[in-house]
Enzyme design. Structure first.
Site, PDB file in Angstrom:
ATOM      1  N   HIS A  64       0.670  -0.867   0.308  1.00 57.15           N
ATOM      2  CA  HIS A  64      -0.219  -0.088   0.313  1.00 57.15           C
ATOM      3  C   HIS A  64       0.942   1.386  -0.270  1.00 57.15           C
ATOM      4  CE1 HIS A  64      -4.732  -1.744   0.498  1.00 57.15           C
ATOM      5  NE2 HIS A  64      -3.685  -2.757   0.866  1.00 57.15           N
ATOM      6  N   GLY A  90      -5.743 -13.525 -10.246  1.00 63.58           N
ATOM      7  CA  GLY A  90      -6.130 -13.430  -8.214  1.00 63.58           C
ATOM      8  C   GLY A  90      -5.871 -13.874  -7.119  1.00 63.58           C
ATOM      9  N   GLY A 129      -2.761 -13.177  -5.699  1.00 58.85           N
ATOM     10  CA  GLY A 129      -1.892 -12.203  -5.577  1.00 58.85           C
ATOM     11  C   GLY A 129      -0.226 -12.372  -6.447  1.00 58.85           C
ATOM     12  N   LEU A 130      -0.675 -13.011  -7.634  1.00 58.83           N
ATOM     13  CA  LEU A 130       1.124 -13.252  -7.981  1.00 58.83           C
ATOM     14  C   LEU A 130       0.671 -12.566  -9.963  1.00 58.83           C
ATOM     15  CD1 LEU A 130       1.740 -17.046  -7.782  1.00 58.83           C
ATOM     16  CD2 LEU A 130       2.756 -15.082  -6.612  1.00 58.83           C
ATOM     17  N   SER A 138      -1.184 -11.773 -12.190  1.00 61.15           N
ATOM     18  CA  SER A 138      -2.054 -12.754 -13.127  1.00 61.15           C
ATOM     19  C   SER A 138      -1.907 -11.339 -14.221  1.00 61.15           C
ATOM     20  CB  SER A 138      -2.491 -13.648 -13.837  1.00 61.15           C
ATOM     21  OG  SER A 138      -3.680 -12.609 -13.366  1.00 61.15           O
ATOM     22  N   GLU A 164      -5.183  -0.791 -17.676  1.00 61.83           N
ATOM     23  CA  GLU A 164      -5.972  -1.490 -16.842  1.00 61.83           C
ATOM     24  C   GLU A 164      -6.333  -0.574 -16.074  1.00 61.83           C
ATOM     25  OE1 GLU A 164      -3.701  -4.642 -14.452  1.00 61.83           O
ATOM     26  OE2 GLU A 164      -4.904  -4.326 -13.043  1.00 61.83           O
ATOM     27  N   ASP A 182       3.118  -3.805 -10.489  1.00 61.38           N
ATOM     28  CA  ASP A 182       3.534  -4.961 -11.420  1.00 61.38           C
ATOM     29  C   ASP A 182       4.174  -4.909 -12.787  1.00 61.38           C
ATOM     30  OD1 ASP A 182       2.192  -5.320  -9.354  1.00 61.38           O
ATOM     31  OD2 ASP A 182      -0.680  -5.958  -9.990  1.00 61.38           O
TER      32      ASP A 182
HETATM   33  P1  ADP Z   1      -3.815 -10.589 -10.235  1.00 64.10           P
HETATM   34  O1  ADP Z   1      -3.590 -10.757  -9.058  1.00 64.10           O
HETATM   35  O2  ADP Z   1      -4.086 -12.016 -10.998  1.00 64.10           O
HETATM   36  O3  ADP Z   1      -3.734 -10.039 -10.901  1.00 64.10           O
HETATM   37  P2  ADP Z   1      -6.144  -9.492 -11.569  1.00 64.10           P
HETATM   38  O4  ADP Z   1      -8.246  -9.504 -10.468  1.00 64.10           O
HETATM   39  O5  ADP Z   1      -5.396  -8.048 -11.351  1.00 64.10           O
HETATM   40  O6  ADP Z   1      -5.675 -10.659 -10.373  1.00 64.10           O
HETATM   41  O7  ADP Z   1      -6.219  -9.803 -12.621  1.00 64.10           O
HETATM   42  C1  ADP Z   1      -7.052 -11.110 -13.165  1.00 64.10           C
HETATM   43  C2  ADP Z   1      -7.684 -10.910 -14.393  1.00 64.10           C
HETATM   44  O8  ADP Z   1      -6.473 -10.772 -15.697  1.00 64.10           O
HETATM   45  C3  ADP Z   1      -7.718 -12.697 -14.542  1.00 64.10           C
HETATM   46  O9  ADP Z   1      -9.638 -12.230 -14.052  1.00 64.10           O
HETATM   47  C4  ADP Z   1      -8.804 -12.086 -16.399  1.00 64.10           C
HETATM   48  O10 ADP Z   1      -9.877 -11.341 -16.123  1.00 64.10           O
HETATM   49  C5  ADP Z   1      -6.986 -11.797 -16.412  1.00 64.10           C
HETATM   50  N1  ADP Z   1      -6.337 -12.962 -16.739  1.00 64.10           N
HETATM   51  C6  ADP Z   1      -4.985 -12.996 -16.237  1.00 64.10           C
HETATM   52  N2  ADP Z   1      -5.183 -14.511 -16.110  1.00 64.10           N
HETATM   53  C7  ADP Z   1      -6.010 -14.816 -18.336  1.00 64.10           C
HETATM   54  C8  ADP Z   1      -5.168 -15.854 -18.540  1.00 64.10           C
HETATM   55  N3  ADP Z   1      -4.486 -17.036 -18.683  1.00 64.10           N
HETATM   56  N4  ADP Z   1      -6.699 -15.668 -19.263  1.00 64.10           N
HETATM   57  C9  ADP Z   1      -7.473 -14.472 -19.495  1.00 64.10           C
HETATM   58  N5  ADP Z   1      -7.061 -13.610 -19.049  1.00 64.10           N
HETATM   59  C10 ADP Z   1      -6.356 -13.558 -17.836  1.00 64.10           C
HETATM   60 MG    MG Z   2      -3.813  -7.511 -11.026  1.00 62.22          MG
END
Ligand code: ADP
Ligand code: MG
Length: 389
Positions: free
Chosen positions: A39, A125, A127-128, A130, A163, A175
């Site tokens: 944060h 989702g 915490g890494l 994605s 984003e 990130d």
């Molecule tokens: P995180 O902490 O993993 O970044 P977020 O909520 O910020 O969590 O992002 C997750 C979102 O990113 C998913 O709900 C999806 O919309 C998108 N996403 C992540 N990985 C993929 C994937 N392999 N294929 C399609 N969408 C993805």
């Molecule tokens: Mg994210």
């Protein structure tokens, strides 16, 4: 590890091999975990994350028209959409990719149509990050297909903008910068105001980073996140009223503002105390890592967790239990919640030789206490996003 041969086969069977595109090119971008500095990014302070050995892979070939056809292996879905889409509507996960195409256009990189196959072993989702891995890998792919190579920080900024403005998530830039600047066997000390990135050695022969995902997610997270941001802005307004020139909490120390904060309404002072002391901890942690004082680093992680729990109030019973269990195990140097909070994961710094037993034992203890099997992953610090084939 993602199997490239099977991905190439899948690409051919889904999209065919068109004469103009030939074999797809392959790009990857890593997930990340933040060691300390939570944060803090939106208060323009310093953070200390690392890119991890989990990737989002994108196989990409250009098309002769102006359409994006994207298949996500994890979401088992294909979306086809014109590049000149309206900015509203469309499809949730594909918006991350569409948003990046739009944001590249905004910095003068005009991309055309493409077939994209997305395959990721960064769990969504968890915490890494994605989402940044998806943005940066597809941004790199789209730019490269159309002959552009944006600088790393420019690419990170475009992905954050995608984003923020296209997907509608008000995330900081940590990130995306980490995916663009990651370095094997290093953490990154990032100044979230100047966007300066300094790699700090993370000795892989002696240390492992273990992420323990509680698998809990809380619906409150987004609204509480916005509330914390507003509370920090309130603290800055109160400080700036007596100290003009202060633009963010990164401009002050706790010692300087404690006398002022004593007169503020609850909980503004405690929020400011978390942020200012957390920034001090990030600097101390980076120095400890550079000096090989891993015990000191671990203690700072513990202090960070308690500050997030008590002053910032973004932890949860599940996260507190995961930290408490980790702190009792062999080989652990430090443990804390990581990410926005209210659920999600903890990050643990562990002696390399104890990492496997630590991960197994932590999973077992947590499951015994809660009935829930957590996802526990040992990570190595990995390189930045790149074209790999
Ligand atoms: P995180 O902490 O993993 O970044 P977020 O909520 O910020 O969590 O992002 C997750 C979102 O990113 C998913 O709900 C999806 O919309 C998108 N996403 C992540 N990985 C993929 C994937 N392999 N294929 C399609 N969408 C993805
Ligand atoms: Mg994210």
């Amino acid at each position: 590890m993602i199997d490239l041969d099977s991905l190439r086969l899948e690409f051919r069977s889904r999209f065919g091999g068109s004469p103009e595109s030939g074999e797809p090119r392959v790009f990857r971008a890593p997930g990340r975990v933040n060691l300390i500095g939570e944060h803090v990014d939106y208060n323009e302070g310093w953070v200390l994350p690392l890119a991890i050995d989990r990737d989002c892979c994108v196989l990409a070939a250009s098309r002769g028209d102006r359409r994006l056809r994207i298949h996500s292996r994890e979401f088992a879905e294909t979306v086809e959409i014109p590049l000149d889409f309206s900015r509203r509507g469309g499809h949730a996960w594909s918006h991350y990719v569409l948003g990046v195409a739009w944001a590249l256009g905004e910095i003068g990189i005009e991309v055309g149509g493409a077939d994209l196959l997305v395959a990721s072993d960064v769990p969504p989702g968890g915490g890494l990050s994605s989402s940044a891995a998806l943005e940066v890998s597809s941004g790199l792919a789209l730019a490269a297909l159309y002959g552009a190579s944006p600088g790393r920080t420019a690419l990170a900024r475009a992905c954050q903008r995608a984003e923020n403005e296209f997907v509608g998530m008000r995330c900081g830039i940590m990130d995306q910068l980490t995916a663009c600047w990651g370095r094997r066997n290093h953490a990154l000390l990032i100044d979230c105001r100047s966007l300066d990135v300094r790699p700090v050695p993370l000795d892989s022969a002696r240390l492992r980073v273990v992420v323990a995902d509680t698998t809990t997610r809380h619906a409150l997270a987004a609204s509480e996140y916005n509330r914390r941001r507003a509370e920090c802005e309130e603290a800055v307004r109160r400080i700036a009223a007596v100290r003009p020139g202060v633009a963010a909490l990164r401009d002050v120390t706790w010692e300087e503002i404690a006398p002022l904060a004593a007169a503020w309404p609850e909980p503004i002072g405690r929020r400011a105390r978390h942020v200012t002391t957390e920034i001090a901890r990030v600097h101390a942690a980076a120095a400890a890592l550079e000096g090989g004082d891993y015990e000191a680093f671990g203690r700072l992680m513990g202090e960070s967790h308690r500050s997030l729990d008590r002053d910032y109030e973004v932890s949860s019973p599940e996260l507190n239990l995961m930290v408490e269990l980790a702190e009792g195990l062999e080989g652990v140097l430090g443990s804390r919640m990581t990410g926005g909070g209210f659920g999600g994961a903890t990050v643990n710094l562990v002696r390399a030789e104890a990492a496997d037993s630590f991960a197994a034992e932590l999973g077992r203890c947590y499951e015994a206490r809660t009935g829930v099997r957590p996802r526990v992953t040992a990570c190595l610090a990995a390189d930045a996003a790149a074209e790999i084939a």
